[in-house]
Write a protein that holds these residues in place. Structure first.
Motif, short mmCIF file in Angstrom:
data_model
loop_
_atom_site.label_atom_id
_atom_site.label_comp_id
_atom_site.label_asym_id
_atom_site.label_seq_id
_atom_site.Cartn_x
_atom_site.Cartn_y
_atom_site.Cartn_z
N PRO A 183 0.81 -1.21 0.00
CA PRO A 183 0.00 0.00 0.00
C PRO A 183 0.85 1.26 0.00
N VAL A 184 0.29 2.30 -0.57
CA VAL A 184 0.86 3.64 -0.52
C VAL A 184 -0.14 4.49 0.26
N LEU A 185 0.35 5.53 0.90
CA LEU A 185 -0.52 6.43 1.63
C LEU A 185 -0.83 7.62 0.72
N SER A 186 -2.10 7.83 0.45
CA SER A 186 -2.53 8.96 -0.36
C SER A 186 -3.20 10.00 0.54
N VAL A 187 -2.83 11.25 0.35
CA VAL A 187 -3.45 12.37 1.05
C VAL A 187 -4.07 13.24 -0.03
N TYR A 188 -5.36 13.52 0.10
CA TYR A 188 -6.08 14.22 -0.96
C TYR A 188 -7.28 14.96 -0.38
N ARG A 189 -7.79 15.88 -1.17
CA ARG A 189 -9.00 16.61 -0.78
C ARG A 189 -10.18 15.96 -1.52
N TRP A 190 -11.22 15.61 -0.77
CA TRP A 190 -12.41 15.02 -1.37
C TRP A 190 -13.63 15.62 -0.68
N GLN A 191 -14.50 16.20 -1.46
CA GLN A 191 -15.73 16.82 -0.99
C GLN A 191 -15.46 17.78 0.17
#
Length: 111
Positions: free
Chosen positions: A38-46
């Motif tokens: 796994p990779v850690l994803s940081v993102y903006r959602w809603q």
């Protein structure tokens, strides 16, 4: 020589990555899909900042098959808005390029 691209997408589980990869290769839309994570994803959602473990699929295909592949991913991906990035490969070994072309040949005949 064939123009090669790498298409990248991420999914939320190793099983989802494996399933999508097998579907893509079976459909002859790519020669190979490599899965890492796994990779850690940081993102903006809603409007929220989110963190999620994801598995990255790096898909090796012919540029001529990329539109079909993008459509396939859109139809079969578990996410509402999947990441789909297409990156041109500047150069490759000739035997690899020929192998890749042979693997996606059937999918691109109608393009």
């Amino acid at each position: 020589m064939i123009e090669i691209v790498e298409v990248t997408t991420t999914v939320d589980s190793e099983q989802a990555a494996s399933t999508l990869a097998k579907q893509i290769v079976t459909a002859r839309l790519a020669a190979c899909v490599q899965i890492d994570g796994p990779v850690l994803s940081v993102y903006r959602w809603q409007g929220e900042i989110c963190e999620a473990k994801e598995w990255r699929c790096t898909i090796k295909t012919a540029a001529s098959a990329s539109a079909q592949l993008i459509d396939f991913i859109d139809e079969n991906h578990p996410y509402e808005v999947p990441e789909v990035l297409v990156i041109s490969v500047k150069n490759s070994a000739a035997p690899y390029a020929q192998w890749l072309a042979d693997q996606v040949d059937e999918a691109t005949k109608d393009v």
